[in-house]
Scaffold this motif. Structure first.
Motif, PDB file in Angstrom:
ATOM      1  N   UNK A  78      35.347   3.475  34.559  1.00  0.00           N
ATOM      2  CA  UNK A  78      34.936   3.926  35.886  1.00  0.00           C
ATOM      3  C   UNK A  78      34.547   5.396  35.820  1.00  0.00           C
ATOM      4  N   UNK A  79      33.619   5.814  36.675  1.00  0.00           N
ATOM      5  CA  UNK A  79      33.221   7.226  36.655  1.00  0.00           C
ATOM      6  C   UNK A  79      34.387   8.135  37.030  1.00  0.00           C
ATOM      7  N   UNK A  80      34.397   9.323  36.443  1.00  0.00           N
ATOM      8  CA  UNK A  80      35.424  10.312  36.768  1.00  0.00           C
ATOM      9  C   UNK A  80      34.758  11.667  36.930  1.00  0.00           C
ATOM     10  N   UNK A  81      34.367  11.934  38.177  1.00  0.00           N
ATOM     11  CA  UNK A  81      33.726  13.205  38.499  1.00  0.00           C
ATOM     12  C   UNK A  81      34.748  14.267  38.879  1.00  0.00           C
ATOM     13  N   UNK A  82      36.025  13.861  38.959  1.00  0.00           N
ATOM     14  CA  UNK A  82      37.050  14.761  39.458  1.00  0.00           C
ATOM     15  C   UNK A  82      37.285  14.585  40.949  1.00  0.00           C
ATOM     16  N   UNK A  83      36.496  13.725  41.601  1.00  0.00           N
ATOM     17  CA  UNK A  83      36.620  13.460  43.038  1.00  0.00           C
ATOM     18  C   UNK A  83      36.811  11.955  43.213  1.00  0.00           C
ATOM     19  N   UNK A  84      38.066  11.556  43.395  1.00  0.00           N
ATOM     20  CA  UNK A  84      38.372  10.130  43.446  1.00  0.00           C
ATOM     21  C   UNK A  84      37.653   9.433  44.596  1.00  0.00           C
ATOM     22  N   UNK A  85      37.592  10.064  45.745  1.00  0.00           N
ATOM     23  CA  UNK A  85      36.922   9.445  46.899  1.00  0.00           C
ATOM     24  C   UNK A  85      35.453   9.150  46.577  1.00  0.00           C
ATOM     25  N   UNK A  86      34.761  10.120  46.004  1.00  0.00           N
ATOM     26  CA  UNK A  86      33.347   9.927  45.666  1.00  0.00           C
ATOM     27  C   UNK A  86      33.188   8.843  44.601  1.00  0.00           C
ATOM     28  N   UNK A  87      34.075   8.836  43.621  1.00  0.00           N
ATOM     29  CA  UNK A  87      33.974   7.847  42.552  1.00  0.00           C
ATOM     30  C   UNK A  87      34.242   6.432  43.071  1.00  0.00           C
TER      31      UNK A  87
END
Length: 197
Positions: A78-87
């Protein structure tokens, strides 16, 4: 000239059967799908199908593995942009797009029905499809937990069910729209319950 390699012939026939299954599911409901129909479309004898698969449901499962390309390749991430809500929003919106894909929708609905009634198929489904995805979801939530976005005492297995369960239930039961608005509400509700107090 005939192909001298039997394994290549077998793989060609196997793929023809799986492709025929998926193609037929675009034309007829799963209840009307038959081994005879699959064999005819694939250009193989039905005894070939029965030699390789014990049931129509088993053919469907392998066809779905082929379609989803879950049988090969790297483990899902899963993507991990550092922003769980956005991911989560991005992942759930991508899931909605898959569920809305006409080529995927009917095979997935049929597979869900068979999994509910066939314990051995359910075991294969969970081992080959669900478990790798669930592990990816858990890894993303563990990262969010380590970053302080998710409370340390949250049961991550329950959290996975809370996040993905409503979407799949609504889709399977056709009980309401699954659109961006629903995804946004689902993520917001889940995040409210997961964040540290």
């Amino acid at each position: 000239m005939a192909d001298p390699n039997p394994s290549r012939r077998n793989e060609t026939s196997r793929r023809a059967v799986l492709t025929a299954t998926l193609d037929l599911l675009q034309e007829v409901p799963y209840a009307r799908l038959s081994i005879e129909g699959i064999a005819s479309r694939a250009g193989v004898g039905k005894q070939t199908i029965y030699r390789w698969w014990p049931s129509k449901a088993a053919v469907l499962f392998d066809a779905f593995l082929l379609l989803s390309e879950a049988a090969e390749g790297e483990a899902p991430v899963l993507p991990d942009s550092g922003d769980l809500r956005a991911d989560l929003t991005a992942v759930l919106r991508a899931t909605v797009a898959e569920l809305d894909d006409a080529r995927l929708a009917e095979p997935m609905r049929a597979l869900a029905t068979e999994v509910a009634h066939d314990a051995s198929l359910a075991e294969a489904y969970h081992r080959q499809l669900d478990a790798p995805l669930r592990a990816a979801k858990r890894r993303r939530l563990e990262a969010a937990q380590a970053a302080g976005e998710v409370a340390a005492d949250v049961d991550l297995d329950v959290a996975i069910d809370i996040i993905w369960g409503p979407l799949l239930t609504r889709w399977l039961q056709r009980s309401g729209p699954i659109d961006d608005r629903f995804v946004d509400a689902l993520v917001a509700t889940a995040m409210d319950g997961l964040r540290p107090r």
